[in-house]
Write an enzyme that holds these catalytic residues in place. Sequence first.
Site, PDB file in Angstrom:
ATOM      1  N   GLY A   1       0.817  -1.205   0.000  1.00 61.63           N
ATOM      2  CA  GLY A   1       0.000   0.000   0.000  1.00 61.63           C
ATOM      3  C   GLY A   1       0.852   1.257   0.000  1.00 61.63           C
ATOM      4  O   GLY A   1       1.939   1.309  -0.587  1.00 61.63           O
ATOM      5  N   SER A   2       0.373   2.261   0.684  1.00 62.97           N
ATOM      6  CA  SER A   2       1.020   3.574   0.626  1.00 62.97           C
ATOM      7  C   SER A   2       2.392   3.615   1.296  1.00 62.97           C
ATOM      8  O   SER A   2       3.129   4.592   1.097  1.00 62.97           O
ATOM      9  CB  SER A   2       0.104   4.633   1.251  1.00 62.97           C
ATOM     10  N   THR A   3       2.756   2.605   2.087  1.00 60.19           N
ATOM     11  CA  THR A   3       4.115   2.608   2.639  1.00 60.19           C
ATOM     12  C   THR A   3       5.147   2.509   1.522  1.00 60.19           C
ATOM     13  O   THR A   3       6.290   2.928   1.682  1.00 60.19           O
ATOM     14  CB  THR A   3       4.328   1.454   3.638  1.00 60.19           C
ATOM     15  N   PHE A   4       4.733   1.956   0.357  1.00 67.38           N
ATOM     16  CA  PHE A   4       5.660   1.849  -0.774  1.00 67.38           C
ATOM     17  C   PHE A   4       5.977   3.221  -1.359  1.00 67.38           C
ATOM     18  O   PHE A   4       6.938   3.365  -2.127  1.00 67.38           O
ATOM     19  CB  PHE A   4       5.090   0.934  -1.861  1.00 67.38           C
ATOM     20  N   LYS A   5       5.187   4.229  -1.012  1.00 64.38           N
ATOM     21  CA  LYS A   5       5.453   5.572  -1.529  1.00 64.38           C
ATOM     22  C   LYS A   5       6.803   6.105  -1.054  1.00 64.38           C
ATOM     23  O   LYS A   5       7.343   7.049  -1.659  1.00 64.38           O
ATOM     24  CB  LYS A   5       4.321   6.519  -1.123  1.00 64.38           C
TER      25      LYS A   5
END
Length: 486
Positions: A215-219
Site C-alpha cells: 500500500g502507501s508505505t511503498f510511496k
Amino acid sequence: MIRYIRRAAGFCLILLVALLLNATRVQVFDADSLDNNSANRRQTIARYDQPRGDILVDGKTVTGSRNTNEQLKYERTYTEGPLYAPVTGYASQTYGTTLIENAEDGILSGTDSMLSTLPLINELTRAQQPGGDVASTIQADMQKAAYEGLGGKKGAVAAIEPTTGRILALVSTPSYDPGRISGTDTSSTRAWTSLNSDTNQPMLNRAIRQLYPPGSTFKVVTAAGILDNGVATDINSATDTPNPYTLPGTTFQLTNESSSDQCKNATLLYAFEVSCNTVFAKLGVDVGLSGMVKTAENFGFNDTGVKIPSGVSASNFDTKMSNDHLAQSCIGQYNTSATPLQMAMVAAAVANDGQIMYPHLVDKTMRSNGGTVSETGTKDYRQAMTVTTATQLKTMMEAVVTDGTGTNAAIGGATVGGKTGTAQNGIDNSGTPYAWFISYAQKSDSNTPAVAVAVVVEDASANRSDVSGGGNAAPIAKAVMEAALN
C-alpha cells in the site's frame, strides 16, 4: 603335505585380506551412506542423548531440554514459546527443525566441528561435542511490546537497528508453542495436525515469509525514485499532477481517499503527508519502469538470497508491466508485495542516510563453556538512495508524524518519521484492507537512529472503516519504538 598346507595358508591369507578390504570399505568409504541411511537410528539416538544447546535473548535462555527417559532421551522445551516462535522456530524429534533451530542446528546439537577445541578431533573420534548456544539479536522488551501490541490479531512486526542491521524484534501472530510438537508421542502428533489445519496459520512466520501488498508505505520507495531520478528536485515545489489521474492507456480514473482537491499539483511533501495516490502514481510513471525497478531493487525487492540466517521470502516489484500497472505498483498495489522485514529495511534506509545494512538475527554462537565460535559482523547490503534523497525523505516522513496521517506514533523527546498505508485486499478490494505503518525513531540528543519498525495488521474481524495504518498499526510501532528508546 607341506605343499597343501602352504596352499591352504595362502588361501586363508587371501580371505583375510579380502575381509580387511571389505571392512575398510564399510568403515571408510560407505560410512557416510550408512550413517545417513534412514534405517540407521544410531545417529538419531546419539543426537538426542544429550541436552540441546540454548537460544538466548538478552543473555537469557528462551529454550531448554528435558529428560524423557526414553530412547530419544532429551526433548526440546521453550520458555514463552509463542512469544519467541518466529525467532527460534521449532526442533522436533518427529518433524525436524525450522528458523534458528534449523540454521544453527550444528551448533545447537553439538555436531558442528567448530565446537571442538582441537582441529579434526570430531572427524577422527566421531565424537559429539556438548551442544553450543546461539545468542540472538532480539531485545526482550521490544519483542514483548510488539507481541502485546498485536494482541493476537493476524499480523507481524519487524524491527531493525538501522546502523547495524541487527533485528531487534520479530513477531508473528497468531503464534504457537513449539514445545507442543517437540516429541514423538501422540500428543505431539495431534498438536502438529491441529496446527497445520488451523485456518489462522499460526505456524506461518508472517514477518519474513508472508508477502503483503505494501500500500502507501511503498510511496517511500517511489519518492526515492522520483528524487533520485530528478523527476522532482524540491519537495516544496508544486508538481504537475492532476486529480483524478487517468491511468495511462485506460479510461480508469485514480482518485484519492480525501475528497478535497488539494492533491492536484500538490508538493511532494504535502502529497506524502496526506498520501495522495494521484501524485505518486503519475510521478512514478514519469520515472519510468527501468528507473522504478532499479530503485525498488536498491531497497532489496526481487532479492531471493536474503538469509537472516533463515531464508526470507523475496519481496516483489515487477520488472515487466504496462504503464497503467506501473502507476498502480508505485502506490503499493497491483503485483507489488513485501514482507514486514523488507518494509522495516525501507524505513531503516531513510534513517541511515540511504544505506541499508544486511539484516541478521544471530549475534554470535558459543561453545557450552561460553567460548565464542563465531560472530555476525555488521555488513553493508545496499545503498538504496543518495544521502541527499534520504535527507529529504526524513523531512517527509517526520512531517507525516507531526502533521499528517501518522500522529499516533509521535513520541516526546524523540524524532519520529513514519508512513501509513492501507493496502487493498480481496477480489475487487472486497476484503478488509491491511493496515501498515513503517517508521524510525531517534532520541533528540542522539546522532544515530535507535530503531526502524514495520507493522502490518490483517484483522478480518475489524470494521473496514476502522482499519488504517495510522489507527491500527501506528500505536503498535510507537510501543516498539518507545521500548527501543528506553
